[in-house]
Design an enzyme around this catalytic site. Structure first.
Site, PDB file in Angstrom:
ATOM      1  N   ASP A 151       0.801  -1.252  -0.017  1.00 43.16           N
ATOM      2  CA  ASP A 151      -0.183   0.010  -0.092  1.00 43.16           C
ATOM      3  C   ASP A 151       0.956   1.205  -0.104  1.00 43.16           C
ATOM      4  O   ASP A 151       1.933   1.403   0.815  1.00 43.16           O
ATOM      5  CB  ASP A 151      -0.792   0.078   1.281  1.00 43.16           C
ATOM      6  CG  ASP A 151      -1.940   1.428   1.253  1.00 43.16           C
ATOM      7  OD1 ASP A 151      -2.706   1.224   0.421  1.00 43.16           O
ATOM      8  OD2 ASP A 151      -1.824   2.028   2.321  1.00 43.16           O
ATOM      9  N   GLU A 211       1.720  -0.209  -4.860  1.00 45.00           N
ATOM     10  CA  GLU A 211       0.775   1.122  -5.188  1.00 45.00           C
ATOM     11  C   GLU A 211       1.611   2.380  -5.129  1.00 45.00           C
ATOM     12  O   GLU A 211       2.425   2.502  -3.805  1.00 45.00           O
ATOM     13  CB  GLU A 211      -0.504   1.224  -4.269  1.00 45.00           C
ATOM     14  CG  GLU A 211      -1.366   2.427  -4.489  1.00 45.00           C
ATOM     15  CD  GLU A 211      -2.190   2.968  -3.495  1.00 45.00           C
ATOM     16  OE1 GLU A 211      -3.115   3.537  -3.623  1.00 45.00           O
ATOM     17  OE2 GLU A 211      -2.040   2.606  -2.359  1.00 45.00           O
TER      18      GLU A 211
END
Length: 577
Positions: free
Chosen positions: A245, A282
């Protein structure tokens, strides 16, 4: 068994609380800050640590939190699960990913209930299920990005045994499993790591406050803990990969970046286990170094999400032009063509949303599977005020166009659960914070955020149970049209991708795109396939394509290909070879 904990803040001592007993631990002379004690204990035994006579806290490297993040930890034997299905792994190149949130994939919201729906996913033809985060967080339901125990698994989902059963069932269905993990912050409630040591540092600030300590004093052990949790998940649960993330918020000024160390460790584990393992980032930076191999001074991650492709496709489909979409909306078809052939739209160009230049160009020889392409994901749906999916506002023909461009693009494609049948259930932001002050702050902050951006409609209360319930998939939808037709279309496209494995082994510069901005058609040539879409709502497109091409699939039976011209009806797509 050996109990050990890194607690450099403990000056007077650390006591192991083992069920009802309090047992003083000993300093490890070979490892500064570490405390150890060997004592008999079996799986399920509850324990915690008390520092300098303070309250008993859960283990910062706990493998199980049966009573939630604030309760005692439980002993787990990571090798106890008896795996039913042998698994050699599935590589990233050639993958089709399917993002899934355990808590809303079914009304039950558990690993076992999700596993019962895996035959549907397998029939769809995807190769990997990508689970949103499953680390423990307070309460029962949430997105998972406020987890506080990186080594453990959320108990209401089924805990570590439930995750193992899910992965085993996926492997039995021929599916790999990727897990979303969060290394850039911990949740605001139930985070006990700061009591043990310098897990966070004020040297850097992030959207969540002090940064995870990756480069300040004591960061060696912090890096080892977060990296170790990632390796443990891959090893103990036989996962195929991890999605990392928001890696752009990992503040690390050391000479060797945390991502570099982690990718090297994952590659070493892949060699050790004989299974292909991968990391997908990401990243908001549009930085080629993210996926550039370590041998040429990159971080060596195996892929990254391509938000620019999403933004370009979203604008071309919807016409939305606000905020971060503004630059893409000036010439939507051109923006889409640029991302399909160059990966990044912002490759050093000016970003009006940021007020500066942004990104850098990718090498045309970059393998295309290193970019993950999608039309929807949890962020792009759930961070809309109404949590509305594309199917709410777009007709089936445009959904079919989006599917064709995603699933037959040069990139590694990804679908968000339910997208394959054009699900119309919302996917909203929901929480279950047990701290009433935090719950109120989240509720009010969410409303204020959207009001500041001009939204004057209702904003669902994140804390209301109905918000999560509304976000659960409606499994009766795929049985009726237009959902059934969209599901069949997605299955056909994925089958075409599987029948042409060369699509996954091309370089970025190999794709060719033609388009017309005014009449809103676009044709992509990728390997042996040509994918044509007509996004115009009312005019048939005349798309020049070589006469010798064979029609493989079309959304509209009125599509015609003759004399070097494809006549494509409004809001339709075709695939030729």
């Amino acid at each position: 068994m050996l109990f050990e904990v890194w607690a450099p803040t403990a000056a007077e001592g650390v006591v192991l609380r083992l069920e009802a007993r309090g047992l003083p631990m000993e300093r490890d002379p070979a490892r500064p800050g570490w405390w150890t004690l060997r004592v008999e204990a079996g799986p399920g035994t509850r324990y915690g640590f008390a520092l300098d006579g303070g309250p008993v806290l859960p283990d910062p490297r706990s493998r199980r939190q049966p009573d939630g993040p604030d309760g005692l930890s439980a002993v787990v034997d990571p090798g106890a699960y008896e795996w039913r299905h042998p698994w050699q792994g599935r590589p990233l190149a050639g993958a089709v990913l399917y993002e899934l949130h355990v808590g809303t994939f079914t009304p039950e919201g558990t690993f076992d209930a999700a596993a019962a729906r895996l035959p549907h996913v397998a029939r769809l033809g995807v190769t990997h299920v990508e689970l949103m985060p499953v680390s423990p967080f307070p309460g029962t339901h949430g997105w998972g990005y406020d987890g506080v125990a990186p080594w453990a698994v959320h108990e209401p989902y089924g805990g570590p045994d439930g995750l193992a059963r899910f992965v085993d069932a996926a492997h039995g269905a021929g599916l790999g499993v990727v897990l979303d993990v969060v290394h850039n912050h911990l949740g605001p409630s139930g985070n006990h790591l700061p009591a043990y040591g310098p897990y966070f540092t004020g040297r850097h600030r992030t959207p969540w406050g002090d940064a995870v300590n990756l480069d300040d004093a004591g960061s060696d052990e912090v890096r080892a803990s977060f990296g170790g949790s990632a390796l443990a998940l891959l090893r103990d649960f036989r996962l195929d990969g991890l999605r990392l993330d928001a890696v752009h918020t990992l503040a690390d000024d050391r000479a060797r970046h945390f991502l570099d160390e982690l990718s090297a460790a994952v590659d070493a584990l892949a060699a050790e286990t004989g299974r292909p393992l991968f990391l997908v980032a990401e990243s908001d930076r549009n930085d080629p170094r993210t996926t550039t191999p370590r041998t040429v001074h990159g971080h060596g991650l195996h892929a990254q999400w391509n938000d620019d492709f999403h933004h370009a496709l979203h604008v071309a489909l919807t016409g939305e032009a606000g905020a971060l979409y503004a630059d893409f909306a000036r010439a939507p078809m051109a923006a889409l063509a640029k991302t399909l052939t160059g990966g990044f739209f912002h490759d050093g160009s000016y970003s009006s949303f940021r007020g500066r230049r942004h990104g850098a160009p990718l090498d045309p020889m970059t393998p295309t599977h290193r970019l993950v392409g999608f039309a929807q994901n949890h962020d792009q749906v759930g961070n809309r005020a109404a949590g509305d999916r594309l199917a709410v506002s777009l007709p089936p023909g445009l959904l079919a166009c989006a599917a064709a461009l995603v699933l037959l693009s040069p990139f590694t494609p990804m679908l968000f659960m339910g997208e394959e049948w054009g699900a119309r259930t919302p996917w909203l932001y929901f929480t279950d914070h047990t701290d009433p002050d935090l719950a109120r702050a989240v509720r009010e902050g969410r409303r204020a955020e959207f009001a500041a951006h001009g939204w004057d409609g209702d904003v669902a209360d994140p804390q209301a149970p109905q918000t999560r319930e509304r976000s659960c998939l409606d499994w009766s939808e795929p049985e009726r049209d237009p959902h059934a037709a969209l599901l069949a279309w997605h299955q056909d496209l994925i089958a075409l991708r599987r029948a042409h494995p060369g699509l996954a082994h091309t370089s970025l510069g190999a794709a060719r795109v033609t388009y017309d901005e005014d009449t809103r058609w676009l044709a992509l040539s990728s390997g042996p396939l040509s994918i044509a879409v007509n996004l115009h709502p009312g005019e048939t497109a005349a798309v020049p394509l070589p006469a010798h091409l064979e029609m493989l699939a079309t959304w509209s039976t009125a599509s015609q290909h003759e004399d070097g011209m494809l006549l494509l009806p409004p809001e339709s797509a075709a695939v030729l070879r």
